[in-house]
Structures are given as structure tokens and as C-alpha cells.
Design a protein around this motif. Structure first.
Motif, short mmCIF file in Angstrom:
data_model
loop_
_atom_site.label_atom_id
_atom_site.label_comp_id
_atom_site.label_asym_id
_atom_site.label_seq_id
_atom_site.Cartn_x
_atom_site.Cartn_y
_atom_site.Cartn_z
N HIS A 25 1.07 -0.87 0.25
CA HIS A 25 0.36 0.10 -0.08
C HIS A 25 0.89 1.18 -0.04
N ILE A 26 1.91 0.83 1.03
CA ILE A 26 2.35 2.04 1.09
C ILE A 26 3.49 2.66 -0.40
N SER A 27 4.10 1.47 -0.99
CA SER A 27 4.91 1.32 -2.43
C SER A 27 3.79 2.01 -3.48
N ALA A 28 2.45 2.04 -3.97
CA ALA A 28 0.86 2.25 -4.53
C ALA A 28 1.00 3.39 -4.36
N TYR A 29 0.56 4.03 -2.51
CA TYR A 29 0.54 5.47 -2.69
C TYR A 29 1.70 6.01 -3.02
N VAL A 30 3.43 5.57 -2.96
CA VAL A 30 3.77 6.92 -3.47
C VAL A 30 4.29 6.37 -4.38
N GLU A 31 3.30 5.40 -5.53
CA GLU A 31 3.59 5.91 -6.72
C GLU A 31 2.69 6.86 -7.43
N GLN A 32 1.68 6.38 -6.55
CA GLN A 32 0.74 7.67 -6.79
C GLN A 32 0.89 9.04 -6.81
N GLU A 33 1.11 9.53 -5.39
CA GLU A 33 1.67 11.23 -5.23
C GLU A 33 2.70 11.07 -6.02
N LEU A 34 3.71 10.45 -7.10
CA LEU A 34 5.09 10.66 -7.65
C LEU A 34 3.73 11.95 -8.71
N GLY A 35 2.84 10.88 -8.96
CA GLY A 35 1.95 11.44 -10.35
C GLY A 35 3.11 11.59 -11.88
N ASP A 36 3.02 12.63 -11.85
CA ASP A 36 4.01 13.11 -13.56
C ASP A 36 5.12 13.38 -12.47
N SER A 37 5.84 13.87 -12.40
CA SER A 37 7.23 13.98 -11.49
C SER A 37 8.83 13.86 -12.28
N GLY A 38 8.00 12.02 -12.86
CA GLY A 38 8.81 11.55 -14.12
C GLY A 38 9.45 10.73 -13.11
N VAL A 39 9.85 10.61 -12.28
CA VAL A 39 10.33 10.22 -10.68
C VAL A 39 9.22 8.66 -10.45
N THR A 40 10.27 7.42 -10.61
CA THR A 40 9.74 6.20 -9.77
C THR A 40 9.81 6.21 -8.59
N VAL A 41 9.22 4.53 -8.33
CA VAL A 41 9.72 4.49 -6.39
C VAL A 41 11.24 4.41 -6.58
N GLY A 42 11.69 3.24 -7.43
CA GLY A 42 13.04 3.02 -6.58
C GLY A 42 14.54 4.19 -7.28
N GLN A 43 13.62 4.93 -8.17
CA GLN A 43 14.20 6.08 -8.36
C GLN A 43 14.24 6.91 -7.06
N ARG A 44 13.44 7.04 -6.66
CA ARG A 44 12.88 7.53 -5.44
C ARG A 44 13.65 8.05 -4.28
N ALA A 45 13.52 6.38 -3.47
CA ALA A 45 14.79 5.62 -3.42
C ALA A 45 16.18 6.64 -2.92
N VAL A 46 16.56 6.17 -4.54
CA VAL A 46 18.13 6.38 -4.52
C VAL A 46 18.63 7.45 -4.54
N ALA A 108 14.03 17.46 -7.60
CA ALA A 108 12.98 16.80 -7.81
C ALA A 108 12.37 16.12 -6.08
N ILE A 109 13.81 15.81 -5.80
CA ILE A 109 13.39 14.94 -3.85
C ILE A 109 13.18 15.78 -3.54
N ALA A 110 13.91 17.72 -3.29
CA ALA A 110 12.74 17.86 -2.25
C ALA A 110 11.65 18.69 -2.38
N ARG A 111 10.76 18.86 -3.79
CA ARG A 111 9.52 18.56 -3.79
C ARG A 111 9.31 17.70 -3.24
N ILE A 112 9.17 16.13 -3.92
CA ILE A 112 8.85 14.75 -3.45
C ILE A 112 8.69 14.81 -1.24
N ARG A 113 9.71 14.72 -1.00
CA ARG A 113 9.86 15.14 0.12
C ARG A 113 8.54 16.47 1.09
N ASP A 114 9.52 17.02 0.31
CA ASP A 114 8.43 18.19 0.82
C ASP A 114 6.52 17.76 0.85
#
Length: 155
Positions: A25-46, A108-114
């Protein structure tokens, strides 16, 4: 109707069983929230590790994320191709270069984290400070307890 656990051990067991669907559920939610950021869940972790911990080699990232080397390498390649990560020379190892965020990656990651922190305020409101502190401690102890019991595969 679900049977209530009849012991603390049974309740702990059931809590552990909830981990897999929670992570899905967390992964699906994060993926949903990343939306059109161009960043995948895996990339986000890195990106997040590089954001919080600074420049790292691929083996260091692999160890920090506790993921497979091939997966981390693929995420790094994708993030590099997207202009979010770049490589810097490592004076200690010619072949193990450092990976660092580009300005675009940092932004990108600063916006995602905020965005995520704003969303988490809603979840935080459901718990007391003590419950959050206890949850954090329990997660740390359980993670270490299971990790310490893994056997190292033999070559």
C-alpha cells in the motif's frame, strides 16, 4: 469475522503479517503521489539517500538501501539518464565512482519530500507522540532482530 489474538505473541505475529500489505500500500501510494514527477518509486529511494547522506558509491547505496545490487544499478542508470544523478571521481577507487544529485535531482527529491511531509501531517494527527515514538522504536528493533537472524548465503 477475525479471531482476536489470545496472546502477545499472537498479536506480534499478526502485526508482522500486516507488513507485506502495508508495504504494498505504501509503494502504491508513493507511486500515485509521484504522479507526473518523472521519478519512479525505485529512483525516489536512491534520490532520497543521496539527498540525506550525500555522495555514495553504488555498493554503499546498495548497503544503505538493503536492496539487490542489480536493482540499485538499474535505478542509478535510469536516474542518470533522466539527468537527476551524475558521477564524480572517487580518489580512493578508480572504478567505484561517487553518485551525486544534480541540481535537477536535488530539486526533484526536495519537492517530493516536501509533498510527502505535508501529506504525512494527516497521518500523524491520528497518533499521539508516544505512539509514534513507540512505533519507530518497534520498527527499528524488529528490522534489526530479523536482519541479525539471516544466514549469509555460501558462495
Amino acid at each position: 469475522m477475525e479471531n482476536k489474538p489470545n496472546s502477545h505473541t499472537e498479536k506480534l505475529y499478526r502485526a508482522i503479517q500486516l507488513t507485506r500489505p502495508l508495504l504494498r500500500h505504501i509503494s502504491a501510494y508513493v507511486e500515485q503521489e509521484l504522479g507526473d514527477s518523472g521519478v519512479t518509486v525505485g529512483q525516489r529511494a536512491v534520490l532520497e539517500v543521496l539527498y540525506t547522506d550525500g555522495a555514495m558509491t553504488a555498493p554503499q547505496l546498495t548497503q544503505k538501501l538493503e536492496l539487490k545490487r542489480q536493482f540499485v544499478a538499474r535505478m542509478l542508470a535510469e536516474a542518470t539518464d533522466a539527468g537527476l544523478v551524475t558521477q564524480q571521481a572517487n580518489p580512493e577507487h578508480a572504478r567505484a565512482h561517487f553518485h551525486v544529485l544534480t541540481d535537477a535531482g536535488h530539486g526533484a527529491i526536495a519537492r517530493i519530500r516536501d509533498h510527502e511531509m505535508q501529506k504525512l501531517l494527516e497521518l500523524e494527527a491520528l497518533f499521539t507522540v508516544e505512539e509514534i515514538e513507540t512505533h519507530y522504536r518497534v520498527q527499528q528493533v524488529m528490522n534489526r532482530w530479523f536482519a541479525d537472524r539471516l544466514t549469509t548465503p555460501k558462495p
